[in-house]
Design an enzyme around this catalytic site. Structure first.
Site, short mmCIF file in Angstrom:
data_model
loop_
_atom_site.label_atom_id
_atom_site.label_comp_id
_atom_site.label_asym_id
_atom_site.label_seq_id
_atom_site.Cartn_x
_atom_site.Cartn_y
_atom_site.Cartn_z
N PRO A 2 36.42 49.12 42.44
CA PRO A 2 38.31 49.02 42.39
C PRO A 2 38.85 49.74 41.18
O PRO A 2 38.70 48.67 40.14
CB PRO A 2 38.44 47.68 42.99
CG PRO A 2 37.14 46.72 43.42
CD PRO A 2 36.33 46.82 42.40
N GLU A 3 39.48 50.88 40.88
CA GLU A 3 40.45 51.11 40.21
C GLU A 3 41.98 51.20 40.86
O GLU A 3 42.08 50.84 42.06
CB GLU A 3 40.40 52.21 39.61
CG GLU A 3 38.56 52.46 38.98
CD GLU A 3 39.11 53.01 37.81
OE1 GLU A 3 40.61 52.72 37.20
OE2 GLU A 3 38.09 53.49 36.89
N HIS A 92 29.27 35.61 49.08
CA HIS A 92 30.01 35.73 47.38
C HIS A 92 31.53 35.14 48.75
O HIS A 92 32.76 35.75 47.52
CB HIS A 92 29.68 36.33 47.31
CG HIS A 92 28.66 36.74 46.58
ND1 HIS A 92 27.85 35.44 46.08
CD2 HIS A 92 27.89 37.30 46.81
CE1 HIS A 92 26.58 35.91 45.56
NE2 HIS A 92 26.57 36.82 46.37
N ARG A 112 30.61 39.19 41.80
CA ARG A 112 30.28 38.52 39.51
C ARG A 112 31.16 37.99 39.64
O ARG A 112 31.19 37.85 38.42
CB ARG A 112 30.33 40.49 39.66
CG ARG A 112 29.45 41.02 39.91
CD ARG A 112 29.08 42.66 39.16
NE ARG A 112 27.93 43.92 39.83
CZ ARG A 112 27.69 44.55 39.52
NH1 ARG A 112 28.66 45.25 38.45
NH2 ARG A 112 27.17 45.53 40.39
#
Length: 276
Positions: A2-3, A92, A112
DNA sequence: AGTAAACTCCGGAAGC
DNA sequence: TGCTTCCGGAGTTTAC
């Protein structure tokens, strides 16, 4: 990954679904993804109503009635979605927020765990909420502000990537904006000419805006044949195009390590500064 | 002091 | 199939 454009897309989605909802319960899978305001988030936020969903840099800001706010950073692999509470939990999934009288819930998953959540109440110190140190937003950057930001002797790429200097630019759009402005990533920030600063401000805004427009297609659940959301398929100028032809001049795009990041640029269009 | 680089977190993906 | 390696946002540490 994601930017800012993808974050904006998520914000737009959430802003259409969450405001007005009253928090009924907060379910936390992992404590350590909440970096501050743990108690506030899991206890005191219950009963609060979501007032708005916005964005600062790459952070998502959920404002609650009463002045508290929840800040979510997606990091590399974070996802923030609204899903039916009956749907199977993706692996997650670290945080869920349920609402009064609703059969869906807000879910934060981040394999992550480079992302995180901050929560703070009205009047709490801005420190530690993930927002206090952010520079001006890249999407709205203007020449006078950018000039100020660039008034230091440091590689332009490093400055643009530093969220304290200017917030919202990640590796992809940093490279894209520099190529569009024809500026070499190693150029000392304080050596840019006024003309270059003008071009860079323009490039940053237009590059992000174009990506957001492309991302709009993913708002309508658009996926290409590979299942990629819309914005990812915008044709990049340099990112991920090592060895391919520059769209401006045809030279081979070069990839190297600059400011600790994989950096793509055109050696012909983006002249390396004379080293002193 | 300001800048640069190395190190750290983590798991998916690519490569062997 | 199963291993190793690479990758990266950003905070922290270390070194110039």
């Amino acid at each position: 990954m994601p930017e800012l454009p993808e974050v904006q897309t998520v914000v737009t989605q959430l802003a259409g679904r969450l405001p007005g909802a009253t928090i009924a319960r907060v379910l936390l899978g992992r404590r350590d993804i909440v970096h501050s305001g743990h108690r506030l988030l899991t206890r005191e936020a219950v009963g609060a109503k979501i007032a708005s969903v916005g964005r600062v840099g790459k952070r998502i800001v959920i404002q609650l009635s009463g002045g508290a706010e929840i800040v979510v950073h997606l990091g590399m692999s974070g996802r923030l979605t609204v899903e039916p509470i009956d749907d199977a939990l993706a692996p997650h999934t670290h945080l869920r927020v349920r609402f009064v009288g609703r059969m869906d819930e807000l879910r934060f998953r981040d394999p992550r765990r480079f992302g995180g959540v901050w929560c703070r109440g009205r009047g709490d110190d801005a420190n530690g909420n993930g927002l206090s140190v952010l520079g001006p937003d890249a999407l709205a950057i203007r020449v006078p502000v950018l000039r100020q930001v660039l008034s230091r002797r440091r590689q332009i790429k490093a400055v643009l990537m530093d969220q304290r200097m200017i917030s919202g630019l990640g590796n992809i759009y940093c490279d894209e904006a520099l190529h569009k402005a024809a500026i070499h990533p190693l150029t000392p920030a304080d050596s840019l000419t006024p003309k270059q600063i003008n071009r860079l401000a323009c490039s940053i805004r237009s590059t992000l805006q174009a990506a957001i427009r492309a991302g709009g297609s993913s708002l309508r659940d658009y996926r290409d044949a590979n299942g990629e959301p819309g914005w990812f398929q915008v044709s990049h100028r340099v990112y991920g195009r090592e060895g391919e032809a520059c769209r401006s001049c045809g030279s081979a795009i070069v990839r190297s390590q600059i400011a600790g990041r994989s950096t793509h640029y055109c050696p012909a269009c983006q002249k390396e500064p004379v080293t002193t």
